[in-house]
Design a protein around this motif. Structure first.
Motif: not given
Length: 268
Positions: A217-225, A261-262, A264-268
């Motif tokens: 989650h952290h990596l996705a939120d910070t644009g890890f490529a 995060a956006e 992940r939130n859509d799935r909840e």
């Protein structure tokens, strides 16, 4: 550029490097990381390149032969091993070489390791992503420091690094905190899991007690490529089908949790 989700050839041991490419292609992995090891095929540039072409799957990284069991693969000069790893990376189209820090008894190699890695990157154009390791310990309380300049790459000035979650478990260190310290110096991830025992377990993600989902989650939120490479232990899977299931479950875990995060939130 989106992160690639790859499969380490080490994940299918004792099956061969060739089998790893087959699994990766059939299960839908984006790429392969080649562990240069005791499998003779993994040491041959032409053979590895042909596997990539045959299975139509790219090679994202080369893991240099720096394990205890590979001390004599490609000779005994550790710097020559890294140069040959970079040469293989160039030939097969990979942009990362994964390397462990020197063992304490490799004093000459260790003395110039940090500067030497920077020099190799400038010379070859390849990112040498230094991996986190761990103290060797017989119990949860007592450990022996066996790596120089140390097992935690966030404490050094490496431009590129690798986090391995099983190693973090064995070191009893927080991989999310390490990722936050490293920031954009984190280039490569060995996605796996562990229970924090003295043994380097390399469990399927989600089957240990590490914050694997939180790190993704952290990596996705910070644009890890960079690269997210599954490096799990399937030696005890028991059958080809069980190994296939473990590799498929690992890929599904990575895809499910490496989302911002956006989403992940859509799935909840």
């Amino acid at each position: 550029m989106a992160a690639l989700v790859g499969l380490s050839t080490a994940s299918v041991y004792p099956e061969s490097t060739a089998h790893a490419f087959g699994y990766a292609a059939s299960l839908g992995y984006d790429a392969v990381e080649v562990m240069v090891g005791i499998d003779a095929l993994s040491q041959q540039v032409a053979a590895v390149k042909q596997l990539s072409v045959h299975h139509e799957i790219p090679i994202c990284a080369i893991h240099a032969p720096c394990l205890l069991i590979t001390q004599r693969v490609w000779g005994t000069d550790p710097w020559e091993k890294l140069r040959r790893s970079a040469e293989m990376a160039h030939e097969v189209g990979a942009d990362v070489v994964v390397v462990h820090p020197p063992f304490r008894w490799q004093k000459e190699y260790a003395r110039d390791f940090v500067a030497g890695i920077a020099d190799l990157e400038a010379e070859t154009g390849i990112a040498f992503a230094v991996e986190n390791m761990y103290p060797w310990r017989a119990s949860k309380k007592r450990g022996l420091e066996v790596y120089l300049p140390g097992w935690d790459p966030s404490e050094e000035t490496y431009a590129n690094t690798t986090i391995d979650l099983s190693h973090a478990a064995t070191a009893q260190s927080d991989p999310v905190a390490m990722a936050k310290r490293l920031r954009d110096r984190l280039r490569h991830l060995h996605l796996t899991d562990g229970m924090g025992s003295a043994k380097d377990e390399h469990l399927v993600p989600g089957r240990g007690n590490q914050p694997v989902a939180e790190l993704l989650h952290h990596l996705a939120d910070t644009g890890f490529a960079g690269h997210i490479v599954l490096e799990i232990n399937t030696r005890r899977s028991g059958s080809t089908q069980a190994r296939t299931d473990d590799l498929a479950a690992s890929l599904e875990f990575a895809r499910r949790h490496f989302v911002p995060a956006e989403q992940r939130n859509d799935r909840e």
